[in-house]
Design an enzyme around this catalytic site. Sequence first.
Site, short mmCIF file in Angstrom:
data_model
loop_
_atom_site.label_atom_id
_atom_site.label_comp_id
_atom_site.label_asym_id
_atom_site.label_seq_id
_atom_site.Cartn_x
_atom_site.Cartn_y
_atom_site.Cartn_z
NE ARG A 85 10.51 -2.13 -5.99
CZ ARG A 85 9.42 -1.33 -6.07
NH1 ARG A 85 9.38 -0.39 -6.99
NH2 ARG A 85 8.41 -1.48 -5.25
CG HIS A 129 3.90 -2.84 -7.37
ND1 HIS A 129 5.20 -2.36 -7.41
CD2 HIS A 129 3.15 -1.83 -7.87
CE1 HIS A 129 5.22 -1.15 -7.92
NE2 HIS A 129 3.98 -0.79 -8.22
CD GLU A 174 4.30 4.14 -4.72
OE1 GLU A 174 3.15 4.23 -5.19
OE2 GLU A 174 5.29 4.72 -5.24
CG ASN A 300 8.73 3.82 -4.98
OD1 ASN A 300 9.83 3.29 -4.97
ND2 ASN A 300 7.60 3.14 -5.17
CE1 TYR A 302 8.13 7.76 -10.90
CE2 TYR A 302 7.32 7.26 -8.70
CZ TYR A 302 7.75 6.85 -9.94
OH TYR A 302 7.82 5.51 -10.23
CD GLU A 354 7.87 2.63 -8.21
OE1 GLU A 354 7.23 3.66 -8.52
OE2 GLU A 354 7.33 1.57 -7.85
C1 FCB Z 1 4.24 4.58 -8.46
C2 FCB Z 1 3.95 3.11 -8.62
C3 FCB Z 1 4.42 2.54 -9.92
C4 FCB Z 1 4.23 3.49 -11.08
C5 FCB Z 1 4.75 4.86 -10.76
C6 FCB Z 1 4.64 5.86 -11.87
O1 FCB Z 1 3.35 5.13 -7.56
O2 FCB Z 1 4.54 2.39 -7.58
O3 FCB Z 1 3.76 1.31 -10.11
O4 FCB Z 1 2.93 3.50 -11.49
O5 FCB Z 1 4.12 5.36 -9.61
#
Ligand code: FCB
Length: 452
Positions: A85, A129, A174, A300, A302, A354
């Site tokens: 990607r 992006h 995002e 995405n 985290y 992500e």
């Molecule tokens: C996301 C972004 C990516 C990267 C990660 C850690 O929000 O899409 O570019 O910075 O966080």
Amino acid sequence: MTISSPTAALAQRFPRHFVWGVATSAFQIEGAATADGKGESIWDRFCRAPGAIADASNGDVACDHYHRLEADLDLIAALGVTAYRFSVSWPRVQPMGHGAWNEAGLHFYERLVDGLRARGIAAHLTLNHWDLPQALQDQGGWGARDTMHHFVDYARGVARRLGSRCASITTHNEPWVIAVLGHQTGVFAPGYKSRTLALQVAHHLLVSHGMALQALRADGCPAPLGIVLNLTPVYAASGSDADAQQARIDDGTSIRWYCDPLFHGRYPADILAHHGADAPVVQPGDMSTIAQPLDFLGVNNYSRHIASASGPWDAQQGGLPLTEMGWEIHPAGLTDLLLRLQRDYQPRSMLITENGGAFPDPLQDGQVRDADRTQYLAQHISAVADARDQGAQVDGYMVWSLMDNFEWASGYAKRFGIVHVDYETLRRTPKDSALWYRGLLQQWRNSAARGN
Ligand code: FCB
């Protein structure tokens, strides 16, 4: 490694069609900020604002990927992934954001996509992006409806050139981040501080997404089309009514505000009321434009978010391990999130576009012993398998990131790569997590070959 090893058992949980990748974005790795006719982006400009970037760095060189394309393609191939990607830098291919195209820029992405194909790796292209051409920002940026029309022209030009060679095309990465961090808190480019503007920007991003899908489909673009959202599951800090109400708002402003229009063609009524006079101006037809059928939803993820009515939650309180970003590690949240998306929105397909973590990552004797990242990845991939087992339609997973890179306002200090980058020499060194990921994919290939 025997079949009873934890890695083999994890690999076996994924079917043959599953997409395994690594992810990057243009501004974070390419460098070559003014090479071959590239125009200025809002991130080029923002990096020059005093205090904007933690280490006062910028993207002028970054990982110098633009000049190291072939070697980086070999690096990606060596990981054994089936997908990559990346994003196209709009000002590299259309320096002013509209009108003239920059042939050298288009040619770079052509070489990228063809280089992936030659190595048997599927190309997953993101159009936006975050690195909007500064020339468009000077005319109002995402706050202006004209930018939506320029975006559609850009999307069409890129898709006509590359669409038939891509496994997917994503409009925006995002939109919440662009809107809120870029226009409300101002910690990201272009650095504005207005909630009204942020909500209008979010609306224009969503409408331009729908317009682009309509245009690409009218053009017969063969690639599956989607959008990537940053989605963090929200939990109330306690069982109190006040915290439950806060959780509803936080979930509403970050998840429902984007998913409801995309999947149901309307903004959530409770959050519209919450935004009051800051709610965006919506023109007739906008909502049905936004709600074009999505071939896939990019997710995405985290961490988790704890909603507390008594003020921002302190991650230290949670008792969970934290990454270098200070983000809580909570893999079960990814399972919860995917099941909730499946239940409330029934996407045709979800891709984890992500997932990953920043860790200290010292390079010692040519090795990076990032056991913490390997554990993070293993736990989250397992969480994806849990969601799949319970009915979530998840068809792919991509690690953020292929390599250490420019982490926006954090500069180069935060390392997300499974490949280490020495910023003095720009030398790439696969970390232990990269070797683990390669091993996982090898096990998956073995089990898929057995007909799993
Ligand atoms: C996301 C972004 C990516 C990267 C990660 C850690 O929000 O899409 O570019 O910075 O966080």
